[in-house]
Design an enzyme around this catalytic site. Structure first.
Site, PDB file in Angstrom:
ATOM      1  N   GLY A  18       0.717  -1.431   0.124  1.00  0.00           N
ATOM      2  CA  GLY A  18      -0.079   0.033  -0.091  1.00  0.00           C
ATOM      3  C   GLY A  18       1.024   1.237  -0.240  1.00  0.00           C
ATOM      4  N   LEU A  50       1.099   3.861   2.305  1.00  0.00           N
ATOM      5  CA  LEU A  50       1.888   4.036   3.446  1.00  0.00           C
ATOM      6  C   LEU A  50       2.843   2.640   3.672  1.00  0.00           C
ATOM      7  CD1 LEU A  50       2.370   5.148   6.208  1.00  0.00           C
ATOM      8  CD2 LEU A  50       0.434   4.181   6.921  1.00  0.00           C
ATOM      9  N   ALA A  52      -5.840  -2.316   4.856  1.00  0.00           N
ATOM     10  CA  ALA A  52      -6.958  -2.085   5.117  1.00  0.00           C
ATOM     11  C   ALA A  52      -7.499  -1.998   3.658  1.00  0.00           C
ATOM     12  CB  ALA A  52      -7.305  -0.703   5.830  1.00  0.00           C
ATOM     13  N   TYR A 102     -17.063   2.468   6.030  1.00  0.00           N
ATOM     14  CA  TYR A 102     -15.837   2.385   6.183  1.00  0.00           C
ATOM     15  C   TYR A 102     -15.248   2.814   7.486  1.00  0.00           C
ATOM     16  CZ  TYR A 102     -10.738   3.908   5.581  1.00  0.00           C
ATOM     17  OH  TYR A 102      -9.405   4.304   5.705  1.00  0.00           O
ATOM     18  N   TRP A 144      -6.228  12.104   4.906  1.00  0.00           N
ATOM     19  CA  TRP A 144      -6.014  12.459   3.590  1.00  0.00           C
ATOM     20  C   TRP A 144      -4.575  12.092   3.179  1.00  0.00           C
ATOM     21  CZ3 TRP A 144      -8.178  17.878   2.453  1.00  0.00           C
ATOM     22  CH2 TRP A 144      -9.631  17.842   3.061  1.00  0.00           C
TER      23      TRP A 144
HETATM   24  N1  LIG Z   1      -5.680   6.777   2.031  1.00  0.00           N
HETATM   25  C1  LIG Z   1      -6.253   7.839   3.058  1.00  0.00           C
HETATM   26  O1  LIG Z   1      -6.604   8.865   2.635  1.00  0.00           O
HETATM   27  C2  LIG Z   1      -6.093   7.242   4.478  1.00  0.00           C
HETATM   28  C3  LIG Z   1      -6.987   8.175   5.346  1.00  0.00           C
HETATM   29  C4  LIG Z   1      -6.900   7.931   6.737  1.00  0.00           C
HETATM   30  C5  LIG Z   1      -6.496   6.600   7.314  1.00  0.00           C
HETATM   31  N2  LIG Z   1      -6.056   5.781   6.292  1.00  0.00           N
HETATM   32  C6  LIG Z   1      -5.435   4.401   6.871  1.00  0.00           C
HETATM   33  O2  LIG Z   1      -4.308   4.349   6.586  1.00  0.00           O
HETATM   34  C7  LIG Z   1      -3.739   2.741   6.300  1.00  0.00           C
HETATM   35  C8  LIG Z   1      -3.071   2.994   5.178  1.00  0.00           C
HETATM   36  O3  LIG Z   1      -3.781   3.506   3.830  1.00  0.00           O
HETATM   37  P1  LIG Z   1      -3.050   3.568   2.390  1.00  0.00           P
HETATM   38  O4  LIG Z   1      -3.572   4.948   2.102  1.00  0.00           O
HETATM   39  O5  LIG Z   1      -1.647   3.145   2.135  1.00  0.00           O
HETATM   40  O6  LIG Z   1      -4.136   2.414   1.623  1.00  0.00           O
HETATM   41  P2  LIG Z   1      -3.734   1.630   0.451  1.00  0.00           P
HETATM   42  O7  LIG Z   1      -2.559   2.269  -0.606  1.00  0.00           O
HETATM   43  O8  LIG Z   1      -5.015   1.432  -0.220  1.00  0.00           O
HETATM   44  O9  LIG Z   1      -3.047   0.533   1.289  1.00  0.00           O
HETATM   45  C9  LIG Z   1      -3.645  -0.338   1.956  1.00  0.00           C
HETATM   46  C10 LIG Z   1      -3.011  -2.012   1.740  1.00  0.00           C
HETATM   47  O10 LIG Z   1      -3.727  -2.927   2.389  1.00  0.00           O
HETATM   48  C11 LIG Z   1      -3.938  -3.858   1.567  1.00  0.00           C
HETATM   49  N3  LIG Z   1      -5.162  -4.853   1.894  1.00  0.00           N
HETATM   50  C12 LIG Z   1      -6.326  -4.903   1.168  1.00  0.00           C
HETATM   51  N4  LIG Z   1      -7.031  -5.735   1.531  1.00  0.00           N
HETATM   52  C13 LIG Z   1      -6.387  -6.460   2.447  1.00  0.00           C
HETATM   53  C14 LIG Z   1      -6.550  -7.665   3.108  1.00  0.00           C
HETATM   54  N5  LIG Z   1      -7.483  -8.505   2.976  1.00  0.00           N
HETATM   55  N6  LIG Z   1      -5.333  -8.350   3.576  1.00  0.00           N
HETATM   56  C15 LIG Z   1      -3.976  -7.891   3.584  1.00  0.00           C
HETATM   57  N7  LIG Z   1      -4.226  -6.473   2.949  1.00  0.00           N
HETATM   58  C16 LIG Z   1      -5.150  -5.903   2.456  1.00  0.00           C
HETATM   59  C17 LIG Z   1      -4.068  -3.237  -0.013  1.00  0.00           C
HETATM   60  O11 LIG Z   1      -3.667  -4.361  -1.007  1.00  0.00           O
HETATM   61  P3  LIG Z   1      -4.278  -4.281  -2.510  1.00  0.00           P
HETATM   62  O12 LIG Z   1      -3.870  -2.731  -2.789  1.00  0.00           O
HETATM   63  O13 LIG Z   1      -3.454  -5.198  -3.071  1.00  0.00           O
HETATM   64  O14 LIG Z   1      -5.598  -4.491  -2.230  1.00  0.00           O
HETATM   65  C18 LIG Z   1      -3.118  -2.068   0.195  1.00  0.00           C
HETATM   66  O15 LIG Z   1      -1.767  -2.601  -0.304  1.00  0.00           O
HETATM   67  C19 LIG Z   1      -5.026   2.293   6.183  1.00  0.00           C
HETATM   68  O16 LIG Z   1      -5.277   1.552   7.348  1.00  0.00           O
HETATM   69  C20 LIG Z   1      -6.363   3.239   5.995  1.00  0.00           C
HETATM   70  O17 LIG Z   1      -7.360   3.214   6.482  1.00  0.00           O
HETATM   71  C21 LIG Z   1      -5.699   6.160   4.901  1.00  0.00           C
END
Ligand SMILES: NC(=O)c1ccc[n+]([C@@H]2O[C@H](COP(=O)([O-])OP(=O)(O)OC[C@H]3O[C@@H](n4cnc5c(N)ncnc54)[C@H](OP(=O)(O)O)[C@@H]3O)[C@@H](O)[C@H]2O)c1
Length: 291
Positions: free
Chosen positions: A10, A12, A68, A133, A157
């Site tokens: 992901g 992060l 996630a 979510y 964000w």
């Molecule tokens: N993005 C935002 O704006 C935001 C804001 C607030 C908090 N967050 C939190 O920050 C964290 C990191 O977010 P991010 O932006 O880096 O998101 P991201 O790029 O979508 O990364 C999430 C990772 O989790 C993986 N994933 C999804 N389903 C899974 C499963 N069943 N088992 C194992 N891995 C799985 C995804 O894999 P695939 O890509 O292969 O599906 C992806 O690599 C998350 O916990 C999110 O809730 C994000």
């Protein structure tokens, strides 16, 4: 020491891997900490068998869990999947952490709040998520909180070099369209993954416990965020136009909090440094993506 990272591919997760390589020595000076960074195809956290298989095979001392299902609108129409990954997956990891007496850090979201507060949310405000979510991530917080040594890092964000995000979307659309509309009545704090990853590792290295809001300093609206990207790329005023959430057509399936600015009070009171202003870190990312 053995550290397990979920969601390693992901946006992060990728920067936690990069930051760890730089900060390795802080974790166990003199000895090489073992670091197992697994992407979804190597560890699907929604599978209890896979979580237990990996955890009881590897026996981590630390579990860092940013994995996630982050597609906010899709979660609204597929709550089973949202809860399977974000709630149940975190619960399986928490169960393993408790059995192994491991420390667990869970990454959560600003979307646990409803956005009705007129000032930034502190860690001790009561969550009230508006979306599936947000509710599934809050359920993940409750699971993580059952681990005796745990930290919950709420952020907002998020954008980084790897993965899909708003910065990349805006950069692409700026090239394709005469102008773009973004909502001016949703405010939050953009957070860039290199800064967030570093702070997460600082919290892990010190084994801090509790809830921490970790965002870049300052806040803006989605309109302000997009306008800043346009300005960094040299586009003139008028390229980005403000719009109200109520005027979005079609409306988005998942409601978003109008105010999701997170006060980083726990970092401040613990005497830990705050993250840089979002504009400075955004500028670094835009420059990197431009090249
Ligand atoms: N993005 C935002 O704006 C935001 C804001 C607030 C908090 N967050 C939190 O920050 C964290 C990191 O977010 P991010 O932006 O880096 O998101 P991201 O790029 O979508 O990364 C999430 C990772 O989790 C993986 N994933 C999804 N389903 C899974 C499963 N069943 N088992 C194992 N891995 C799985 C995804 O894999 P695939 O890509 O292969 O599906 C992806 O690599 C998350 O916990 C999110 O809730 C994000």
């Amino acid at each position: 020491m053995r550290i397990l990272l979920t969601g390693a591919s992901g946006q992060l997760g990728q920067d936690i891997v990069t930051a760890f390589e730089r900060r390795r020595d802080e974790f166990q000076p003199g000895k090489k900490p073992d670091f197992l960074a697994l992407s979804r195809d190597q560890l699907d956290v929604s599978s209890r068998d896979q979580v237990f298989g990996v955890c009881y095979g590897y026996e981590p001392d630390v579990i860092i869990h940013p994995a996630a299902w982050t597609k906010v609108d899709e979660c609204e129409t597929n709550p089973d999947k949202a809860y399977a990954v974000n709630a149940c997956g975190t619960n399986y990891l928490a169960d393993a952490a408790k059995t192994l007496n491991a420390y667990m850090l869970y990454v959560s979201t600003d979307y646990v709040f409803d956005g009705y507060k007129s000032s930034p949310y502190i860690e001790w405000d009561t969550p009230n998520p508006l979306s599936v979510y947000g509710r599934s991530k809050l359920a993940g917080e409750h699971a993580a909180a059952s681990v005796p040594f745990h930290a919950i890092v709420r952020t907002s964000w998020v954008a980084g070099h790897g993965g899909a995000n708003m910065v990349k979307t805006v950069m692409k659309l700026l090239e394709e369209r005469d102008n773009l509309q973004f909502v001016e009545d949703q405010i939050g704090s953009p957070t860039l993954t290199p800064d967030l990853a570093d702070k997460i590792l600082e919290i892990v290295a010190a084994r801090l416990t509790g809830i921490f809001h970790v965002t870049n300093s300052g806040s803006t609206s989605w309109y302000g965020f997009a306008a800043e990207i346009a300005s960094l790329l040299g586009y003139g005023e008028g390229k980005i136009l403000p719009i109200k959430t109520a005027d979005l057509f079609p409306p988005r399936p998942a409601p978003r909090p109008a105010n999701s600015v997170l006060d980083n009070m726990a970092l401040r009171t613990a005497g830990l440094g705050l993250l840089p202003d979002w504009r400075d870190s955004l500028s670094a990312l835009v420059n990197r993506l431009k090249d």
